[in-house]
Scaffold this active site. Structure first.
Site, PDB file in Angstrom:
ATOM      1  CE  LYS A  51     -48.232 112.712  54.931  1.00 36.45           C
ATOM      2  NZ  LYS A  51     -47.136 112.367  55.874  1.00 36.45           N
ATOM      3  CB  ALA A  95     -43.355 113.591  66.103  1.00 36.80           C
ATOM      4  NE  ARG A 120     -43.678 106.209  61.809  1.00 38.21           N
ATOM      5  CZ  ARG A 120     -43.991 107.281  62.517  1.00 38.21           C
ATOM      6  NH1 ARG A 120     -43.068 107.890  63.222  1.00 38.21           N
ATOM      7  NH2 ARG A 120     -45.219 107.751  62.532  1.00 38.21           N
TER       8      ARG A 120
END
EC number: 1.1.1.94
Length: 340
Positions: A199, A148, A263
């Site tokens: 994934k 992002a 993350r």
């Protein structure tokens, strides 16, 4: 055209910025349930909670009224659900209750619904049977290798929109395919969504391997054999295995498993360092979808009779049944097999 994005987290902000760079002032609307967040964005010109330091383009409309955010759209416009997977069910139900005509709807979340192991489009279909009031909407998923923060500043990126509706794909491309973003289209919603879910789990595994200093050979093995697991499950679920070789499969896997902004990778690194999962999640401050969907992916694999050893080990590690180094030993101790 007009675009409304529901959810002012990192992805809602990033994609709002991408659309605003191209469309006319006021055409792009960002909704948030938090009045405090909207006020802060309006005053600072950025989302300090999720994308601090990135100034939003001028012309973005901020909205706190959910109904108004949805009803501003015509049948040729685009509604983007930018909530995490955990918020998809509630958000789409709310959209369907207030929608007065057919809409083009996409979601950005990646994962499976906990407890049911449903894919995002299956969650949407379930809620549509209850709340759509006889209106038929067009649905799809926008996915691919992207952080992002990089999208927010306009760095180059390629994504895939998956839908059974060619018109919806064209609407999404009209909204986002410009500048440094390319948007490809696909009709394989199952393959695209499962790739995006699996994934994340594999990225945690890769992070554990890197955190344990197992080396680059080990990372390559995890990604390659993990990709094989992904392809098997996609095919068994009714998708196209070749979709896994594209942006939403191997592309997103490489990014999420190796990128420092990931993350999910960070979760794996910190698990390898001996930290507890609650401690890790508290420090992240944001959702790591791989943690939430590891068990759901495993449940789906069992239901379809598909063997996914890496995914199964990650479920055991994340549930506290297995230490990271013990998971490695179990995987390396498996019987030899033909590569497939």
């Amino acid at each position: 055209m007009k675009v409304t994005l529901l959810g002012a987290g990192a992805w809602g902000m990033a994609m709002a910025a991408q659309a605003t760079r191209h469309l006319q002032e006021g055409d792009v609307c960002l909704w948030s349930r938090s009045k405090e967040q909207l006020l802060d964005i309006q005053e600072s010109g950025e989302n300090r909670a999720y994308l601090s330091g990135i100034k939003l383009p001028e012309g973005l409309k901020l909205e706190g009224d959910f109904s108004a955010a949805v009803k501003r759209l015509s049948i040729d416009d685009l509604l983007v659900i930018a909530t995490p997977m955990s918020g998809l069910s509630e958000t789409i139900a709310q959209v369907l209750r207030v929608a007065e005509h057919p809409l083009n709807i996409i979601w950005l979340c990646k994962g499976l619904e906990p407890n049911t192991a449903l894919l995002p489009h299956q969650v949407v279909e379930r809620e549509s049977k209850i709340h759509s009031h006889g209106i038929t909407h067009s649905y799809g998923a926008l996915s691919g290798p992207s952080f992002a923060r990089e999208v927010g500043v306009g760095m180059p990126c390629a994504l895939t929109v998956a839908s059974k509706s060619p018109k919806l794909c064209e609407v999404v491309q009209a909204a986002f395919h410009h500048g440094n973003m390319r948007v490809y289209s696909s009709d394989d919603l199952i393959g695209v969504e499962l790739g995006g879910a699996i994934k994340n789990v594999l990225a945690i595994a890769a992070g554990i391997g890197d955190g344990l200093d197992l080396g680059l050979n080990a990372r390559a093995a995890v990604l390659t054999r993990g990709l094989a697991e992904m392809m098997r499950l996609v095919k068994a679920a009714g998708g196209k295995s070749e979709t896994c070789m594209g942006l939403t499969g191997v592309g997103d896997l490489i990014l999420t498993a190796t990128g420092d902004l990931s993350r999910n990778r960070r979760v794996g690194l910190e698990l390898a360092a001996g930290k507890s999962l609650p401690e890790i999640l508290a420090s992240l401050g944001h959702v790591a979808e791989g943690v939430l969907c590891a068990q759901a992916v495993g449940d789906l694999a069992k239901r379809l009779g598909i063997e996914m050893p890496i995914t199964a080990m990650m479920d055991e590690v994340l549930s506290g049944k297995l230490k990271p180094h013990d998971a490695v030993k179990k995987l390396m101790g498996r019987d030899p097999k033909i590569e497939s």
